[in-house]
Write an enzyme that holds these catalytic residues in place. Structure first.
Site, PDB file in Angstrom:
ATOM      1  CB  SER A 571      -0.955  -0.049   1.196  1.00 45.75           C
ATOM      2  OG  SER A 571      -2.000   0.873   1.055  1.00 45.75           O
ATOM      3  CG  ASP A 656      -6.850  -2.299  -3.582  1.00 48.00           C
ATOM      4  OD1 ASP A 656      -7.510  -1.588  -2.809  1.00 48.00           O
ATOM      5  OD2 ASP A 656      -5.649  -2.559  -3.419  1.00 48.00           O
ATOM      6  CG  HIS A 690      -5.872  -2.411   0.206  1.00 44.77           C
ATOM      7  ND1 HIS A 690      -5.178  -1.822  -0.823  1.00 44.77           N
ATOM      8  CD2 HIS A 690      -5.237  -2.030   1.348  1.00 44.77           C
ATOM      9  CE1 HIS A 690      -4.180  -1.106  -0.323  1.00 44.77           C
ATOM     10  NE2 HIS A 690      -4.192  -1.229   0.988  1.00 44.77           N
TER      11      HIS A 690
END
Length: 718
Positions: A571, A656, A690
């Site tokens: 991330s 995501d 995610h």
């Protein structure tokens, strides 16, 4: 889902390992042309963004779509990328399978969580061997009572490739269960209400639910919903037995930088609507036994001021950074007039100690703190503010409060783990100071924690700051001569600390001689709020230079060598790795980027994307020239250079909503086009979101795939 072997590779293309000294020698001439050059080559369709006197050309902007599978160009390219990745990773299939079996052999496949008492019920979950998801259960009054199954996620997951549980809350009278499910990975949950004794569901379902809290009476609950941008912006009231169309919106947040949630105080006396941006918060409150009433504003928002209330007795206790308390303090105010003008300091601000959280019990307040990069808990009596500090001997550990729903108790549960100690739940008597270990994660297969060693070292940044680095390795496999391979990860964003933790999968790396470390760079919270501020906005580059300093220090002190140093970030941590690769790619043997945030400029220029506006407080607003130019100077996508890069593995999710799939997809294409070496860059695009795969076995398959790639990079083939 883990990649499977679909092409057998001949022995002549395997990496050469010296059996004599087991030292891996990287030989560029051994790079396979079929790997380095036969990757998918997407078309270039240049789009230009003009801003602040700059013309930003993006040859892969066409990869961006809200419905990628409906666009043949995009879906075909993703399919080709995944096929190429499967081909490249085919050589790892045996090792991948071996690691997966190792991981599964260490876990208790039929584990049962520690029961948590709520009133007369004991709630827990249990795993079933061979099943992907937990089963949620309870027992009445005694742990010897008959088990009642409340929710079996395996039944709900039948025929679905993905399933994630969101809300899971039983009503105060224990009659109803509210739960929400995401079966696509895009973090959009549908809410269901189950009548437990009848094992039936109410007809009404609720879409796009983020959070929920029950009132204390009238079979009423309040839930939050997300809008088109996936921002939670409404709080809605529902009474069981009524139609969803008759639900009333109790609060709507129109500021695109703010997110809304609903919670209940520990005393259960008040419902709280919270709303906040990255650095500003605001609360409304309502007595939980008056659900038909209206929420009152506690204190209007003020830019840069955060406050988080809880309740006990006749007072609110408020964790806040007001009055320049950058590391937060605790204030107290009577519930009858809870406005800031009446707030009084209860636990004062300290410049070297960050107050992370508080939890209120009838006779004690528990304070969670960070000091000198380490977490601690203090249990204090309300009147004297005297009490005990819970101390630990490990250098690299993590501690946080567990589920403690009971208000009138002298006992608090917390979780303790270190890089060598498995996840453990401890019960602490706040009155006597007695500790009782209730449960520790089982690690099967003869795991002996005494064989492993962790340490906390400090690297010096260019400006003199000392950057903590947590390390763990197996003692009998470690040589302080630079010969060990290393996996170094980092995050450094949002004021989120990268707490040292235990990993049952990581043992497969440690047992093969790996040193595993975390660089606690600026941007996190390891040294308090100033540490966060030192790695955000116009200070963001400190995160990258800190990481480089840590890597150089580890090589200099012979924990590893550059030939065997592999780096990892996910991330916002993936953005860090992307930036570091542009700056000092020669330092590293390989890199893994998990759902990486790489296209900072283009994403932050699109306010319709999830979280963009709220993230101005973290990265800056690129519509302002100063922030734009600073972002442009480090944005991983914009700064790909004509230079050599190491081997790279990228993991991404098609659904995501936090880091859109096109960011890593575009980055991989541009990187291959511009780099000057024959090293391999691959991307695995799964259909999840995610967090990757939702099922536990699928998750461990992904870990095994990743670890097999890392081991091969270090020259380890078994």
């Amino acid at each position: 889902m883990a990649l499977k072997h679909i092409f057998k590779l001949s022995l002549s293309i395997l990496l050469i390992i010296s059996c004599a000294d087991k030292n891996f020698v990287k030989e560029e001439e051994m790079k396979l042309d079929q790997y380095s050059q036969n990757y998918p080559v997407p078309e270039k369709d240049i789009s230009v963004t003009s801003i602040h006197g700059y013309d930003l050309a993006d040859e892969y902007a066409w990869m961006k779509s809200k419905e990628p599978l409906d666009d043949p160009r995009i879906s075909e390219h993703i399919s080709k990328e995944n096929e190429y990745t499967r081909t490249v990773l085919g050589a790892n299939s045996a090792l991948e399978s071996k690691i997966y079996k190792e991981i599964i052999s260490r876990i208790d496949e039929s584990d049962v969580s520690l029961p948590v008492q709520k009133d007369d019920y004991f709630y827990y979950s249990r795993d079933v061997k061979g099943e992907q998801y937990p089963v949620y259960c309870r027992k009445y009054k005694s742990l010897d009572a008959e088990e009642e199954i409340l929710l079996d996620l395996n039944q709900l997951a039948k025929g679905k490739p993905y399933l994630e549980l969101g809300v899971y809350k039983v009503s105060p009278d224990h009659k109803y269960l509210a739960y929400s499910i995401d079966d696509e990975g895009g973090e959009r949950y549908r809410l269901f209400i189950k009548y437990l004794s009848l094992d039936t569901h109410f007809a009404e379902t609720f879409d796009n639910v983020e959070d929920l809290e029950w009132a204390e009476k009238d079979n009423t609950f309040f839930y939050t919903t997300v809008n088109e941008s996936n921002r939670s912006d409404k709080v809605i009231r529902h009474v069981l037995g009524t139609k969803v169309t008759s639900d009333r919106i109790m609060y709507q947040e129109n500021d695109e930088a703010f997110y809304v949630w609903i919670e209940k105080t520990k005393s259960r006396k008040y419902l709280l609507i919270g709303t906040s941006s990255k650095n500003t918060s605001e609360y409304h409150y309502l007595k939980s036994d008056d659900p038909m009433g209206f929420f009152d504003l506690m204190e209007p928002r003020e830019k840069g001021i955060e406050y988080y209330p809880d309740h006990r007795g006749d007072s609110f206790y408020i964790l806040t950074n007001a009055d320049k308390a950058f590391n937060f303090k605790v204030m107290k105010v009577l519930e009858s007039y809870p406005y800031k003008i009446k707030w009084e300091t209860y636990i004062p601000h300290r410049t070297e100690t960050y107050i992370d959280d508080i939890e209120l019990f009838k006779d004690h307040i528990v304070v969670s703190e960070l000091s000198a990069g380490k977490r601690m808990l203090r249990t204090l009596e309300y009147q004297s503010l005297q009490g005990k500090e819970i101390k630990f001997n490990d250098e690299c550990y993590n501690i946080f409060l567990e589920s403690n729903p009971m208000f009138d108790t002298d006992k608090v549960r917390y979780v303790y783990e270190s890089m060598t100690t498995p996840y453990s739940i401890v019960e602490y008597n706040m009155r006597t100071g007695e500790k009782k270990f209730l449960k520790q994660q089982k690690v099967l297969g003869g795991f002996d924690l005494t064989k492993y060693h962790s340490e906390l070292i400090y690297a010096s940044a260019g400006d003199g700051e000392k950057i903590p680095v947590s390390l763990v390795y197996r003692s009998d496999k470690f040589s302080h001569d630079g010969s060990n391979p290393m996996l170094l990860d980092s995050y450094g964003a949002y004021g989120d600390p990268s707490d040292p933790s235990f990993s049952v999968s990581r043992i497969s790396l440690l047992d093969r001689g790996f040193v595993v470390g975390t660089a606690h760079v600026r941007g996190g919270l390891e040294k308090g709020k100033k540490w966060h501020e030192g790695g955000m906005l116009l200070n963001k580059k400190n995160s990258f230079t800190d990481f480089i300093s840590c890597a150089e220090y580890l090589i200099e002190k012979k924990y590893c060598s550059g030939e065997k140093l592999i780096i990892n970030g996910g991330s916002a941590g993936g953005m860090l790795i992307g930036a570091v690769l542009n700056e000092r790619s020669e330092l590293f043997r390989g890199a893994v980027l998990d759902v990486p945030f790489l296209d900072v400029i283009n994403t932050m220029l699109d306010p319709e994307l999830s979280a963009t506006v709220s993230e101005y407080d973290e990265w800056g607003n690129p519509n302002e020239k100063g922030y734009f130019e600073y972002m442009l100077s480090y944005c991983p996508y914009q700064n790909i250079r004509s230079q050599n890069y190491p081997d790279i593995l990228v993991l991404a999710g098609l659904n995501d909503t936090r880091v859109s799939y096109w960011e890593p997809l575009k980055w991989v294409s541009r990187l291959r086009d511009r780099k000057t070496d024959k090293n391999t860059v691959i991307i695995n695009m799964n259909t999840a979101g995610h967090g990757g795969s939702s099922g536990r076995y699928d998750y461990y398959k992904e870990v095994a795939m990743k670890f097999a790639w890392i081991l091969k990079e270090a020259g380890i083939n078994d």
